[in-house]
Motif scaffolding. Sequence first.
Motif, PDB file in Angstrom:
ATOM      1  N   GLU A   1       7.460   1.187  -8.526  1.00 51.78           N
ATOM      2  CA  GLU A   1       8.480   1.792  -9.108  1.00 51.78           C
ATOM      3  C   GLU A   1       8.204   2.282 -10.567  1.00 51.78           C
ATOM      4  O   GLU A   1       9.088   3.252 -11.037  1.00 51.78           O
ATOM      5  CB  GLU A   1       9.871   0.942  -8.957  1.00 51.78           C
ATOM      6  CG  GLU A   1      10.333   0.744  -7.569  1.00 51.78           C
ATOM      7  CD  GLU A   1       9.553  -0.419  -6.831  1.00 51.78           C
ATOM      8  OE1 GLU A   1       9.660  -0.470  -5.775  1.00 51.78           O
ATOM      9  OE2 GLU A   1       8.681  -0.963  -7.478  1.00 51.78           O
ATOM     10  N   LEU A   2       7.621   1.577 -11.573  1.00 52.51           N
ATOM     11  CA  LEU A   2       7.107   2.101 -12.851  1.00 52.51           C
ATOM     12  C   LEU A   2       6.623   3.596 -12.960  1.00 52.51           C
ATOM     13  O   LEU A   2       7.035   4.508 -13.242  1.00 52.51           O
ATOM     14  CB  LEU A   2       6.153   1.100 -13.496  1.00 52.51           C
ATOM     15  CG  LEU A   2       5.780   1.366 -14.989  1.00 52.51           C
ATOM     16  CD1 LEU A   2       7.029   1.948 -15.791  1.00 52.51           C
ATOM     17  CD2 LEU A   2       5.021   0.308 -15.590  1.00 52.51           C
ATOM     18  N   VAL A   3       5.536   3.680 -11.893  1.00 51.19           N
ATOM     19  CA  VAL A   3       4.952   5.072 -11.790  1.00 51.19           C
ATOM     20  C   VAL A   3       6.105   5.900 -11.233  1.00 51.19           C
ATOM     21  O   VAL A   3       5.829   7.245 -11.688  1.00 51.19           O
ATOM     22  CB  VAL A   3       3.681   4.961 -10.696  1.00 51.19           C
ATOM     23  CG1 VAL A   3       2.882   6.336 -10.672  1.00 51.19           C
ATOM     24  CG2 VAL A   3       2.801   3.869 -11.289  1.00 51.19           C
ATOM     25  N   VAL A   4       6.733   5.437 -10.275  1.00 50.21           N
ATOM     26  CA  VAL A   4       7.679   6.384  -9.694  1.00 50.21           C
ATOM     27  C   VAL A   4       8.549   6.956 -10.695  1.00 50.21           C
ATOM     28  O   VAL A   4       9.012   8.169 -10.761  1.00 50.21           O
ATOM     29  CB  VAL A   4       8.502   5.884  -8.435  1.00 50.21           C
ATOM     30  CG1 VAL A   4       9.738   6.493  -7.959  1.00 50.21           C
ATOM     31  CG2 VAL A   4       7.501   5.540  -7.286  1.00 50.21           C
ATOM     32  N   ALA A   5       9.090   6.279 -11.626  1.00 45.64           N
ATOM     33  CA  ALA A   5       9.973   6.241 -12.578  1.00 45.64           C
ATOM     34  C   ALA A   5       9.182   7.457 -13.724  1.00 45.64           C
ATOM     35  O   ALA A   5      10.116   8.339 -13.895  1.00 45.64           O
ATOM     36  CB  ALA A   5      10.625   5.124 -13.221  1.00 45.64           C
ATOM     37  N   MET A   6       8.227   7.042 -14.045  1.00 44.08           N
ATOM     38  CA  MET A   6       7.607   8.081 -15.049  1.00 44.08           C
ATOM     39  C   MET A   6       7.394   9.474 -14.262  1.00 44.08           C
ATOM     40  O   MET A   6       7.555  10.546 -15.027  1.00 44.08           O
ATOM     41  CB  MET A   6       6.419   7.335 -15.796  1.00 44.08           C
ATOM     42  CG  MET A   6       5.213   6.954 -14.814  1.00 44.08           C
ATOM     43  SD  MET A   6       4.015   5.864 -15.595  1.00 44.08           S
ATOM     44  CE  MET A   6       3.382   6.813 -17.127  1.00 44.08           C
TER      45      MET A   6
ATOM     46  N   THR B   1       0.877  -1.060   0.039  1.00 42.64           N
ATOM     47  CA  THR B   1      -0.045   0.077   0.066  1.00 42.64           C
ATOM     48  C   THR B   1       0.765   1.175  -0.041  1.00 42.64           C
ATOM     49  O   THR B   1       1.809   1.334   0.888  1.00 42.64           O
ATOM     50  CB  THR B   1      -1.036   0.207   1.163  1.00 42.64           C
ATOM     51  OG1 THR B   1      -1.678  -0.962   1.269  1.00 42.64           O
ATOM     52  CG2 THR B   1      -1.729   1.256   1.092  1.00 42.64           C
ATOM     53  N   VAL B   2       0.501   2.103  -0.969  1.00 38.04           N
ATOM     54  CA  VAL B   2       1.283   3.352  -0.872  1.00 38.04           C
ATOM     55  C   VAL B   2       0.410   4.534  -0.940  1.00 38.04           C
ATOM     56  O   VAL B   2      -0.433   4.699  -1.723  1.00 38.04           O
ATOM     57  CB  VAL B   2       2.290   3.387  -2.327  1.00 38.04           C
ATOM     58  CG1 VAL B   2       3.000   4.762  -2.489  1.00 38.04           C
ATOM     59  CG2 VAL B   2       3.126   2.082  -2.610  1.00 38.04           C
ATOM     60  N   THR B   3       0.777   5.576   0.091  1.00 46.00           N
ATOM     61  CA  THR B   3       0.042   6.655   0.106  1.00 46.00           C
ATOM     62  C   THR B   3       0.383   7.888  -0.922  1.00 46.00           C
ATOM     63  O   THR B   3       1.471   7.601  -1.332  1.00 46.00           O
ATOM     64  CB  THR B   3      -0.054   7.163   1.463  1.00 46.00           C
ATOM     65  OG1 THR B   3       1.194   7.674   1.977  1.00 46.00           O
ATOM     66  CG2 THR B   3      -0.303   6.124   2.548  1.00 46.00           C
ATOM     67  N   TYR B   4      -0.240   8.928  -0.938  1.00 48.85           N
ATOM     68  CA  TYR B   4       0.220  10.009  -1.870  1.00 48.85           C
ATOM     69  C   TYR B   4       1.397  10.479  -1.052  1.00 48.85           C
ATOM     70  O   TYR B   4       2.219  11.066  -1.846  1.00 48.85           O
ATOM     71  CB  TYR B   4      -1.171  11.198  -1.890  1.00 48.85           C
ATOM     72  CG  TYR B   4      -1.955  10.870  -2.936  1.00 48.85           C
ATOM     73  CD1 TYR B   4      -1.776  11.397  -4.254  1.00 48.85           C
ATOM     74  CD2 TYR B   4      -3.016   9.969  -2.967  1.00 48.85           C
ATOM     75  CE1 TYR B   4      -2.396  11.098  -5.449  1.00 48.85           C
ATOM     76  CE2 TYR B   4      -3.783   9.716  -3.915  1.00 48.85           C
ATOM     77  CZ  TYR B   4      -3.371  10.222  -5.052  1.00 48.85           C
ATOM     78  OH  TYR B   4      -4.501   9.909  -6.235  1.00 48.85           O
ATOM     79  N   ARG B   5       1.442  10.701  -0.001  1.00 51.26           N
ATOM     80  CA  ARG B   5       2.877  11.338   0.764  1.00 51.26           C
ATOM     81  C   ARG B   5       3.996  10.673   0.527  1.00 51.26           C
ATOM     82  O   ARG B   5       5.023  10.915  -0.035  1.00 51.26           O
ATOM     83  CB  ARG B   5       2.777  11.409   2.060  1.00 51.26           C
ATOM     84  CG  ARG B   5       3.636  12.104   2.950  1.00 51.26           C
ATOM     85  CD  ARG B   5       3.534  12.317   4.298  1.00 51.26           C
ATOM     86  NE  ARG B   5       2.595  13.443   4.515  1.00 51.26           N
ATOM     87  CZ  ARG B   5       1.422  13.421   4.880  1.00 51.26           C
ATOM     88  NH1 ARG B   5       0.854  12.248   5.066  1.00 51.26           N
ATOM     89  NH2 ARG B   5       0.489  14.381   5.100  1.00 51.26           N
ATOM     90  N   GLU B   6       3.701   9.162   0.661  1.00 51.20           N
ATOM     91  CA  GLU B   6       4.899   8.357   0.129  1.00 51.20           C
ATOM     92  C   GLU B   6       5.094   8.147  -1.248  1.00 51.20           C
ATOM     93  O   GLU B   6       6.495   8.194  -1.458  1.00 51.20           O
ATOM     94  CB  GLU B   6       4.495   6.825   0.697  1.00 51.20           C
ATOM     95  CG  GLU B   6       4.372   6.564   2.052  1.00 51.20           C
ATOM     96  CD  GLU B   6       3.711   5.368   2.473  1.00 51.20           C
ATOM     97  OE1 GLU B   6       3.765   4.991   3.701  1.00 51.20           O
ATOM     98  OE2 GLU B   6       2.943   4.563   1.627  1.00 51.20           O
ATOM     99  N   LEU B   7       4.355   8.456  -2.083  1.00 48.15           N
ATOM    100  CA  LEU B   7       4.471   8.317  -3.446  1.00 48.15           C
ATOM    101  C   LEU B   7       5.220   9.698  -3.856  1.00 48.15           C
ATOM    102  O   LEU B   7       6.085   9.628  -4.508  1.00 48.15           O
ATOM    103  CB  LEU B   7       3.166   8.347  -4.304  1.00 48.15           C
ATOM    104  CG  LEU B   7       3.252   8.328  -5.811  1.00 48.15           C
ATOM    105  CD1 LEU B   7       4.076   6.925  -6.266  1.00 48.15           C
ATOM    106  CD2 LEU B   7       2.046   8.076  -6.431  1.00 48.15           C
ATOM    107  N   LEU B   8       4.855  10.780  -3.334  1.00 51.36           N
ATOM    108  CA  LEU B   8       5.669  12.013  -3.282  1.00 51.36           C
ATOM    109  C   LEU B   8       7.277  11.904  -2.895  1.00 51.36           C
ATOM    110  O   LEU B   8       8.047  12.255  -3.874  1.00 51.36           O
ATOM    111  CB  LEU B   8       4.984  13.183  -2.625  1.00 51.36           C
ATOM    112  CG  LEU B   8       5.839  14.622  -2.853  1.00 51.36           C
ATOM    113  CD1 LEU B   8       5.920  15.299  -4.204  1.00 51.36           C
ATOM    114  CD2 LEU B   8       4.746  15.412  -1.778  1.00 51.36           C
TER     115      LEU B   8
END
Length: 630
Positions: A121-126, A84-91
């Motif tokens: 990590e794919l979303v993170v990279a883009m 599970t990844v929150t918006y804060r963690e994703l930022l």
Amino acid sequence: MKSIENPDEFWGDVAKDFFWKTKHTGQFLDYNFDVTKGEIFVKCMEGASTNISYNLLDRNVHERKLGDKVAFYWEGNEPGDELTVTYRELLQRVCQFANVLKSQGVKKGDRVSIYMPMVVELVVAMLACARIGAVHSIVFAGFSAESLCERIMDSQCSLLITAGQFHLRKINLPRRSPQEHWEGAASFSKLLLQPKCIMLKHLSKEVPWNPEVDLCWHALVRGASDECEPEWCGSEDPLFILYTSGSTGKPKVGILHTVSGYMLYTAATFKLVFDYQLDDVYWCTADIGWITGHSYITYGPLANGATSVLFEGLPTYPDVSRMWEIVDKYHVTKFYTAPTAIRLLMKYGSEPVQKYKRESLKVLGTVGEPINPEAWQWYYNVVGERRCPIVDTFWQTETGGHVLTPLPAATPMKPGSATFPFFGVVPAILNESGEELEGPSEGYLVFKQPWPGVMRTVYGNHQRFETTYFKKFPGYYVTGDGCRRDKDGYYWITGRIDDMLNVSGHLLSTAEVESALVEHEAVAEAAVVGRPHPVKGESLYCFVTLADGVTYNRTLEAELKKQVREKIGAIATPDYIQNAPALPKTRSGKIMRRVLRKIACDERDLGDISTLADSSVVEQLFQNRCCTAV
């Protein structure tokens, strides 16, 4: 909401929800669609500057106070493998990786190739690319290293981001060493780039490693700051390149989308087409390697602060109930999938679906190809239990987002119809002479004016952009699809123009013939192609995959021919029907019709078939060909 008569006002209102470092000057949307009047162009909010990563993440965390909201429920191939990844963690993760990219010399305007499975990590990279103004070029993880290299070379990428291993079909497939990706074409060195490769260790498997080129994602991120100021980009700065496949199986065109228009269009279409509400849990089953995943897994949902399911696995693993188990597990409210997946699951009947409650579902969607009425009815009656509206969306890599679609609970449904244009989209149907047809009609689907999310060019080849999409009918964007408009104004996509067959002077849609075949209870899936005929011009060669337990025989063949004749007319009667236990499909599930055309014509020169999920299917189909001697 502003009406379709004043799209600039409508889109101006949408733009107010986003952050702009500088405001636009002049008209909201400027364009030329007529090659006879000069260069084709589309410009949206010229003069404005923003950052799409900032709008998807910082705005949601700091302004909308959604930092603790779940951005993604990631579900791996194995049940129980979850995150599970929150918006804060994703930022934070995006900022970290953006700093990693900067440390490797990546700057605004550079192209970065991403070749990864469906992991966070794919979303993170883009989004890290978008944060620093770099242009991402994502390649579907099922493509071969050679296909990847072709795309790297065409877009002149200076960095590759990949993973060590991934789930595809039911097998763990190892990556070749990262260096091998770069060495896939001997001419690559002529581009005078200094290639680097960042690799994510996935599934805990070891892969060959070249320390001179290969860099470890985890080691790089470990020392990176989780704060990164965004690079402010002009509205028409490039956001990403995404390749479509041509008739030869080689990359056809690198579709280029730009920052502001694409952001506004994916945000608005996601919000309205799926009737998005803040407490929704949304699941799009597509792969991010395709435009559906770009627009309706990453950009559209995150722009709205949505919670999404990100699924790496297969719909039939470990059993055919997996999708509905996930729906119940995360209480999915909005579900978006392809007709291919629906027909696959139809083969197993309703029992695997009805094992789970699915009470959370509110809206169902389809994407990727026209859905045949039988599959639509099964989706509506069995999956949605007759209470969930279906949004059957038509759009393309080129359009950036939905262009023809119903709106849930607002548009009376017709099974198989893409219904009406989205706000500001103006379709027309033309005949072969380029004349607009009024009322009920059938012909070429075109659009008369742009919308914010439409493609801007073919990367590195603007002339090809003009030739492919605007030369045939000056003044119109040509989709390449056939379309029928009924007496109620509903639009029905009849298939690619190159999937239209000319039989004895009559144009027949392969999609229409396929739909008639699968309405027979014995047929699970069908694909129809044309084969040259000395008298009729083209004959219909049909491949049918039968439902479990059904045996192919002459009686069934006669029934199928009769069914098509009764549904469409005698002119559409199949000349050949071949029993096909399996069809040649890409790893994303799309049928490779050009391969079927080769089989129908008994031509063994298949071209590039590296994207096939199972190449053994082809030989089996050749062995079982119908006798086509005339």
